[in-house]
Write an enzyme that holds these catalytic residues in place. Structure first.
Site: not given
Ligand code: PGA
Length: 253
Positions: A67, A136, A143
């Protein structure tokens, strides 16, 4: 799935580096998928040391990073291009023309995602993908509530991720809100995957990835469906795992 539990962050890096080095010895022109963040730094340091001491050869290796922040040029010290250069590439003999990251400055992120996927395919696909994990349970910048079918695409970062990454910036308002990231499908297409995690703050995410339901709410849980994944942990990150998990080989070093 295999799990390797180590004594320390340094040892986690050594175990991960051994797997990467083994991949390169077996296939000198390997295509590696690489990650940024604090987690893989000890692995990069170890690989650079092995390159220096016994000449681990990266001259035929190709790398694709997961990324990049949108709006960050490669010469920006907070870009992932810059991070990789500083923490790894300048210490080894990789050829600049074999190093790839998504372009965070591209005008059209849909086209950039397609270009990146084609580049990966043109190099024969990723042999070994290295991953960290977010608190997370994100992998790359995928995400929670991710679409499992996505390939490289623009993502909006979670508030939790922005807070976590603010330690690298002067203030939380300086953290970019968007990134371009390989998708879950891109990651799942890799031949082999290793996921690294250290520290107590990753223990819940690791538990969800390994023992939880496979769900888009915990993106790393998809790895339970991958055919060859090794999870390399320090003992703090492993602290919530049961001592035996069905179908999982656990090695304590
Ligand atoms: P970290 O980030 O290695 O800096 O903890 C990992 C991630 O967010 O994937």
């Amino acid at each position: 799935m295999r799990i390797i539990i180590t004594e320390s962050y340094e040892q986690m890096g050594v175990e991960a580096a051994n797997i990467v080095a083994g991949q390169i010895y077996l296939k000198p022109d390997s295509v590696l998928g690489l990650a940024t963040g604090s987690t893989p730094v000890s692995m990069y340091q170890r690989l650079a040391a092995v390159h220096k001491s016994v000449g681990l050869d990266f001259s035929q290796v190709t790398t694709f990073n997961l990324d990049e922040y949108i709006g960050m040029s490669p010469d920006n010290p907070q870009s992932y291009h810059y991070f990789m250069q500083e923490n790894f590439f300048r210490h080894i003999n990789i050829r600049p023309e074999n190093v790839f990251l998504p372009d965070g400055m591209a005008d059209d992120m849909v086209a950039e995602g397609e270009r990146y996927e084609k580049l990966i395919a043109s190099r024969g696909g990723i042999d070994l993908q290295v991953l960290g994990i977010g608190q997370n349970a994100h992998i790359g910048f995928n995400e929670p509530d991710v679409k499992f079918a996505a390939t490289t695409h623009k993502v909006e970062l979670d508030e939790e991720t922005i807070q976590a990454n603010s330690r690298f910036f002067n203030s939380v308002s300086d953290v970019p809100r968007y990134a371009i990231s390989m998708g879950i499908k891109t990651i799942m297409m890799a031949e082999h995957v290793i996921l690294l995690a250290n520290g107590r703050n990753k223990a819940e995410a690791v538990y969800k990835a390994v023992c939880g339901d496979v769900t888009p709410e915990a993106p790393a849980s998809i790895l339970q469906l991958h055919r060859d994944v090794a999870i390399i942990l320090d003992k703090q990150a492993a602290s919530l795992l049961p001592s035996a998990i069905r179908g999982v080989q656990i090695t304590v070093k």
